[in-house]
Design an enzyme around this catalytic site. Structure first.
Site, PDB file in Angstrom:
ATOM      1  N   GLU A 364       0.844  -1.221   0.000  1.00 31.29           N
ATOM      2  CA  GLU A 364       0.000   0.000   0.000  1.00 31.29           C
ATOM      3  C   GLU A 364       0.869   1.257   0.000  1.00 31.29           C
ATOM      4  O   GLU A 364       0.544   2.258   0.621  1.00 31.29           O
ATOM      5  CB  GLU A 364      -1.010  -0.019   1.145  1.00 31.29           C
ATOM      6  CG  GLU A 364      -2.007  -1.153   0.967  1.00 31.29           C
ATOM      7  CD  GLU A 364      -3.339  -0.953   1.644  1.00 31.29           C
ATOM      8  OE1 GLU A 364      -3.705   0.186   1.951  1.00 31.29           O
ATOM      9  OE2 GLU A 364      -4.027  -1.961   1.851  1.00 31.29           O
ATOM     10  N   THR A 366       5.303   2.049  -0.163  1.00 32.11           N
ATOM     11  CA  THR A 366       6.400   1.850   0.793  1.00 32.11           C
ATOM     12  C   THR A 366       6.433   3.026   1.778  1.00 32.11           C
ATOM     13  O   THR A 366       5.828   4.076   1.525  1.00 32.11           O
ATOM     14  CB  THR A 366       7.765   1.800   0.071  1.00 32.11           C
ATOM     15  OG1 THR A 366       7.998   3.091  -0.525  1.00 32.11           O
ATOM     16  CG2 THR A 366       7.804   0.725  -0.992  1.00 32.11           C
TER      17      THR A 366
END
Ligand SMILES: Cc1cc2nc3c(=O)[nH]c(=O)nc-3n(C[C@H](O)[C@H](O)[C@H](O)COP(=O)(O)OP(=O)(O)OC[C@H]3O[C@@H](n4cnc5c(N)ncnc54)[C@H](O)[C@@H]3O)c2cc1C
Length: 381
Positions: A364, A366
């Site tokens: 989702e 880094t």
């Protein structure tokens, strides 16, 4: 006046998920960590007990949770096993574009299908050349009459091999490039959908990921979510809702590792006293407990801000995901260290939690990309 007390209804949600986790997730987590397979038996039980589809509206068979209630649920799932928890929460990730952009007919059709099949969905954004750089997506969906022809290559797709349908992002006009990104719902059994063998990976092994090739897949116009060109916005607004979920899973994982380490260090005797009686270890536990509380409070604040329509939500949800996943990585690593050889062994589960925590810093977006989002949010203020 600020209150940090949960309401009776919120406590009930927490208890319901805690109880489910105790009965279904904790006893099965090592098994699925070894099998590296999708935990269908747990997901079916989650359907039977009203654990799945937390944020979906009640009229479509969900629990109608807001983001805060979803965070309470995810913390409990994460305390059991983030791998199993993300199998459940990745379904929410895939359904969120429908919550945000589907019309009523589409919501009835697709939410109805997931509930009827007691199935899961997958979210297809990432490509070989478009990871952090979502605008680098090269998949295309070109309109022909009343359908689109989808071609492209997605990778790292959670629930790919078990999904009933996929939420897919593709360009509808290569000349406009990323400005034409558009979201579609693609049934997994559509001719031309080729799901490759699952990814072998370090942790969260109870969740499965696949590469998916789309070759001349016909997607009806009625499966397009929102307008052409709205895909990038839908993808980003999806993350505003779901990153607090990753934060909450991380808090749960950190909490579980901390509790195991706290008990173990109080019972293990060396040099005639409990390990925890050494200040070096006691201070480690103090830092773990402090960071855990801070991570939970930031997660709750970001979730509350979303539910109350506050501004700059992308910044807050990114902050919660960044901080809580970093805390989970540190707390689980310290738990292994504080427990010595037992920490490193499979028996006490903290080594698994350490492997699982790592991924929360990556998917989702880094944690470097969360910092990009946060810094943009700060400049905007
Ligand atoms: C197990 C797993 C499950 C996943 N599930 C899904 C899913 O269900 N659906 C989906 O669409 N995707 C999914 N992903 C993809 C995930 O979101 C991406 O892996 C992630 O966004 C990073 O992209 P990348 O792997 O291509 O790394 P890259 O973008 O190649 O980045 C490599 C490194 O460079 C750094 N970097 C890149 N750009 C910058 C920058 N501008 N500034 C500073 N540093 C930068 C990154 O932080 C990272 O450290 C999953 C990934 C994994 C591993």
């Amino acid at each position: 006046m600020i209150s940090f007390e949960l309401s009776p209804a919120q406590q009930e949600i927490r208890e319901k998920y805690r109880d489910f986790t105790k009965r279904w997730i904790v006893p099965n987590r090592l098994k699925y960590d070894e099998l590296a397979e999708f935990p269908w038996e747990v997901v079916k039980a989650a359907y039977s007990e009203g654990i799945m589809n937390g944020p979906m509206p009640k009229k479509f068979g969900g629990n109608g949770y807001n983001i805060f209630e979803g965070a309470l649920a995810s913390e409990e799932l994460g305390a059991g096993c983030i791998g199993i928890g993300i199998g459940i929460d990745a379904n929410t990730l895939a359904l969120t574009p429908l919550l945000l952009a589907a019309n009523e007919e589409q919501q009835n059709r697709f939410f109805g299908q997931i509930i009827d099949e007691r199935g899961v969905a997958a979210y297809c954004l990432t490509e070989p050349n478009a990871g952090s750089d979502v605008q680098g997506i090269r998949s295309t969906a070109i309109k022909h009459g009343d359908k689109y022809i989808l071609n492209g290559h997605k990778r790292f797709i959670t629930n790919g091999e078990v999904a009933s349908f996929m939420t897919v992002f593709a360009q509808t006009d290569p000349e406009k490039g990323s400005r034409s990104l558009t979201a579609f719902v693609v049934p997994a059994n559509s001719p031309g959908v080729d799901v490759k063998p699952r990814l072998q990976k370090m942790g969260q092994k109870a969740s499965v990921q696949n590469e998916i090739i789309f070759k001349d897949v016909e997607v009806p116009e009625g499966n397009r979510l929102g307008m052409e060109g709205h895909g990038f916005l839908i993808a980003m607004k999806t993350f505003d809702r779901t990153r607090t979920g990753v934060a909450a899973l991380s808090v749960g994982c950190a909490r579980a590792a901390f509790e195991i380490a706290k008990d173990w260090t109080q019972n293990r005797i060396q040099f005639g006293k409990p390990i925890a009686a050494n200040q070096a270890v006691a201070f480690m536990l103090a830092d773990m407990a402090t960071e855990l509380e801070a991570a939970r409070l930031l997660t709750w604040y970001a979730a509350w801000a979303y539910d109350n329509g506050k501004r700059n939500l992308s910044k807050l949800s990114a902050m919660s995901k960044l901080y809580a996943s970093d805390v989970a990585m540190k707390v689980t690593t310290d738990a292994v260290q504080a427990m010595g050889g037992d920490g490193y062994s499979r028996e006490f589960h903290v080594e698994k939690m350490m492997r699982d925590a790592k991924l929360c810093q990556i998917y989702e977006g880094t944690n470097q990309i969360q910092r990009v989002v946060i810094s943009k949010g700060i400049m905007k203020e």
